[in-house]
Design an enzyme around this catalytic site. Sequence first.
Site, mmCIF file in Angstrom:
data_model
loop_
_atom_site.group_PDB
_atom_site.id
_atom_site.type_symbol
_atom_site.label_atom_id
_atom_site.label_comp_id
_atom_site.label_asym_id
_atom_site.label_seq_id
_atom_site.Cartn_x
_atom_site.Cartn_y
_atom_site.Cartn_z
ATOM 1 N N LYS A 46 -24.425 -53.449 -40.438
ATOM 2 C CA LYS A 46 -23.835 -54.054 -41.631
ATOM 3 C C LYS A 46 -23.719 -55.573 -41.481
ATOM 4 O O LYS A 46 -23.416 -56.057 -40.391
ATOM 5 C CB LYS A 46 -22.422 -53.475 -41.806
ATOM 6 C CG LYS A 46 -22.098 -53.064 -43.226
ATOM 7 C CD LYS A 46 -20.780 -52.325 -43.250
ATOM 8 C CE LYS A 46 -19.808 -53.038 -44.166
ATOM 9 N NZ LYS A 46 -18.544 -52.330 -44.352
ATOM 10 N N LYS B 167 -18.722 -60.567 -41.015
ATOM 11 C CA LYS B 167 -18.146 -61.856 -40.643
ATOM 12 C C LYS B 167 -17.934 -61.944 -39.145
ATOM 13 O O LYS B 167 -17.843 -63.024 -38.587
ATOM 14 C CB LYS B 167 -16.777 -62.009 -41.317
ATOM 15 C CG LYS B 167 -16.846 -62.715 -42.641
ATOM 16 C CD LYS B 167 -15.478 -62.818 -43.275
ATOM 17 C CE LYS B 167 -15.182 -61.585 -44.094
ATOM 18 N NZ LYS B 167 -14.058 -61.729 -45.014
ATOM 19 N N LYS C 149 -9.510 -49.785 -34.630
ATOM 20 C CA LYS C 149 -8.991 -51.155 -34.480
ATOM 21 C C LYS C 149 -8.149 -51.306 -33.231
ATOM 22 O O LYS C 149 -8.150 -52.366 -32.605
ATOM 23 C CB LYS C 149 -8.158 -51.550 -35.706
ATOM 24 C CG LYS C 149 -8.989 -51.885 -36.935
ATOM 25 C CD LYS C 149 -8.155 -52.686 -37.926
ATOM 26 C CE LYS C 149 -8.937 -52.990 -39.186
ATOM 27 N NZ LYS C 149 -8.117 -53.644 -40.201
#
Length: 335
Positions: free
Chosen positions: A194, A197, A111
């Site tokens: 995957k 969003k 991240k």
Amino acid sequence: MQRVFSGIQPSGIPTLGNYLGAIRNWVRLQDDHACLWCVVDLHAITAWQDPAALRRQSLEMAAVLLACGVDPVRHILFLQSGVRAHAQLAWIFNCVARLGWLNRMTQFKDKAGKDRENASSGLYVYPNLMAADIHAYHATRVPVGDDQRQHLELANDIAQKFNHDYGVDFFPNIEPVIVGPAARVMSLRDGTKKMSKSDPSDQSRINLNDDADTIALKIRRAKTDPLPLPSGVEGLNERPEARNLVGIYAALTDTDHASVLKMHGGEGFGPFKSALTALLIDKLAPIAAETDRLLNDPATLMAILRSGAERAAAIADPIVQEAERLVGFVNPGRC
Ligand code: TRP
């Protein structure tokens, strides 16, 4: 009965992947556990959030969870920031967890990316807050995706060190309930990625508030290959898009790939996609309608979340007060 805790970030309307991979599992755990379901807004601000968007998305997530079958009466649904105990215990855990442990967290590395110096310090101690979420309730079972496994190991390391340092047996060991890869839903545009969003293409995913026409269009446009469906699962090897659509069908009907192929093997994608579309609309339309209804009735939604926070705090406050006492904090309000 074992206590279950799980959290979900308020990052917008969930996708079909979030539903089949996580939310539906939560709903099923409610049958034989005492559950706490938390919308983790404290975790969300470890990365920048526009305040108005955070507010909206927190309520949207709560509404979707309720629409999917989260039961706010027999179980507890609440927003993390509404229960002070999370932040209070997280501070203690910041002082228990070692820098060396946090440095091993692969999600922080992913991240924070290349611009690590510019990541918030909250992002770094994110796993300590997650440990506090769970341990504030003495929860022992935690349903998460595989990507959170390392954080749960850290939560157990923190509990053990706390117990050891203060000479107590206070925080229990927690057990991950890992959602199987069977429920892994992939992108409609690329069966090897995957469903997410954050994918720039909305065509790559089904959102839980998509209307019937949108679902039909997305499935019609979903990537496939020219062959008909195979009659057995071996035929799905090397055909990620076919595998994904069959997998979605299987998950929605609570069967497996093999049983879906027994019925639909030999079919071309045209008829199979029609059947899948009808199934998706049948399962998702009621969720979208109920989400809408709740979002248009903020008084009811707020009352549910207020009661959830009160009941959560009634469990967490005494546990966190005891942790504070063990650490040596004086509480002049109690003798
Ligand atoms: N980190 C989890 C995720 O991103 C969300 C989360 C926060 C969580 N606190 C938790 C999950 C406690 C389980 C238990 O998916």
